[in-house]
Each structure stands twice: as C-alpha cells, then as structure tokens.
Motif scaffolding. Sequence first.
Motif: not given
Length: 432
Positions: A10, A13, A16, A20
């Motif tokens: 998690l 980067k 994400w 995202g």
Amino acid sequence: MQPTHPFRVLRAKPLWIANGVITGVLALLFTVFYVGASIDPVDHMKELPVGLVNADRGAAAGGEQVNLGRQITESVKKSAASGDKIDWQVMDEKEMKDRIGQGKLFGALVVPGDFTSSVTALTGASATTAPARPTLTVLTNQSAGSVGSGLARTATTEAARNASLQVGRELTARNGSGSADLSTAARLLLADPAAVTVRDGHPLDSHSGLGLTAFYYALVLVVCGMLSANVISGQVDHALGYTHNDMGPRRLHRPLVRATRVQTLAVAGTLMAGLSVLMGTLVMVGAVGVMGMDASHLPLLWLFSVAAIAVSGIGALSLLAVFGTPGMLVVTLVFIGMAVPTAGATTPIEALPGFYRFLAEFEPLRQLTGGLRSILYYDAQADAGLTRAWVMMAAGLTAGVLFGFGVTNWYDRKGLDRIPAERKPEEAAVPV
C-alpha cells in the motif's frame, strides 16, 4: 531477514496511481453517459415524430364549404411553440395506425370526421341549448418508449388546445353580433370549441412492462453475452494451462498446452456459440415461461435471443483477446456504459444530445431493443426494427471477428508469445 508484510504494498505509489486513474475514469465516464444523456430531454429534443391526421369531412357554413380540421392541422404545423422539437407528419388515419403499430410515431393528433359540423353547430345553438363539444384526440404510443410517448403527449395536447383557441377566435370574429344570441355555455364553447381527449394508440398487454420488457430482455441478452465472455475467456486460459483457477481455498492448475492467440480466440468463440443456445433458451424460458412476460412468435424470439447472445459474446471475446486484462473495462463501457443511455428505452433517441445520437447508430443494445420491440409489440414486422436488428447483428459479428482475429494474428506473427520463457519446456502441442 524479516519477510515483507503484504500491507507494505500500500506504500507503493504506482499501485495507487494506476488504480486511481482507472476507477476515476470509470466513475467519470459512467456519470457522463448516464446522467448526461437524460439530464434535459426536453431541451435536447429535436424532430420527435408525431402524426397529424385530418379526418374532417367539412361542412357548409355561411354559404361556403368550410373545413376547420384543415385549419387545425395548418395551425399546429405553423405553430412556433414546438419549433423543431416536433416533426409533425401529416398523414391519413390508416398510415397513422400503421406507423404507430411499427413504433415509428410517438403519438398523433387526430381531427375527427364530424369536427367542422360539430363546431358550426355551436353558432346555431339556441339560448337554452347546451351544445355538444367536438373532440380532438391525442394518441400516445407507450410501446415506442414511455418518456418519448409522454413528451409527444405533452406537445400534442398543448398544440391541440392552442389550435382550438385559434379557431375559437376566428369563429367568434366571424359570428360577430350573432354571438349575443347564444347561451352563455355556447359562447364559452365557441371561444374554445374543441375538447382534447387522450388515449393509447397502441395498447399493450399488461405483462409488457409498460413498454419496457423489450429493453430489459435485450439488456439480459447483452449481459449474458458480456459476462459469459469473461467467464469463458478465463476458463479457456485455465484449460490451456495459461492461468490458475481459484475455487474457494483451492488453486487448480492444468499442464500447459501451447496455443497461438488466434487458436485461443477460436476455441473461446466456438464455446460461446455453443453455449449461446443454452443461454438463449433459458432466458426465454425464464422470461416467458416462469415470469409470464407477454410474447408471441416464440420460435423467432428464441432464434433472436440465441443470436444476440452469441454476437455480444463473440464481440466481447474479441475485445478481451486484443486488450487482455483491461479488455473487461472496454467491454463494460461498450456493452453497458455507452449502450444503456442510448438504447432509446426510456429517453428517446430524438431527445438525446448529438453525441449520444451518434453512439445510438451502432451501439448493440439499441439495435437489439428495436428488434425485440418488433417481435414483442409489433407482430414481428420487418420494417418495425427487426430487419435493422438482424443487419446490425451481422455487421457487429463481422466487425468483431475481423478485429479480434486480425489483431491476434498480428500478435502471433510478431512473436508476442503468451508463454513465459521459464515455462516453455513444459509446453505441449495443441491437438489437431
């Protein structure tokens, strides 16, 4: 050395950022497609087809032959109130009934045969007579779409009332001082001579979902093809040994069978075509036999259901074969995201913004909905959407096959092998 804890990923980067971007774009696109298509149908409405029928036989008044029905229809056509939002199509009663029975009109305004004689009778009514009020009939067509029928009803009713007031002003001016001899009721009726009644121009069976069963049935067919493609693609990869198959806590793996991308797509497409017979049969049995959906032409409905699932599924398989893992996102956007708002089931195509009308020309759900409306509501008439549906399914199947096999063949020729190098010694030949 301490092992890396799974939750440490998690902190990465790229994890994400990548997820995202994907989820954010999906959220935005679905909002644009669904909300944008239906946010203001009245403002976007353009040339909604509505019939205009003058069946008035006319009558003698003041020594000349008068046809007030013609005045009504001309007044409606020239009215600036609807602008280009309504496409008023002048026709006779037979043509109007045929076109409503094909879903080509969202409604109609009908001037009855005795309209002029009934109106002119108002000027001859005595002070004690309560004359009958002539009637203009507004027909709706819920089978063509509830929102479109509602928009047509509103516009047609307003046009009929405005036309009645216009005729009333002309009659009052023409009658002049003679209006004083009329009863109060007659003078009021003379100012607004026509009543407006609304009735269904193409009644449907009570088990037709108020004209929505065709859309939901088509949606089921598309979803069956789309989701089955995802399942079949994964299971074929597992059967060939390319992927693991997790069944609850168990992970299953088969020996690797070397197959080109073209061969893999051919195997998956063959499986989809065969299973479409099963799925199409069960969809029809569930809808008609279990749920009691009103339907006729059952052999044709069965054939259409099987073909629609097969075409949707093979098209989805082609996208999955070309794009790989992201292919399911592409499939979802093509078959659901862009398709549902442009199907014409709720908001008519004529009330969509220009971009959505463009999508509706080739989006599969719209074509299937039109074909099913023909089968379920319009006695399977070819020009009620059925021919277009078959042609577009054939075109979609051709495009999907050419795209899928064309690109995967290019992948194969470029040597873009799916088999990791360390596993190549385990490979087996594909049986012929």
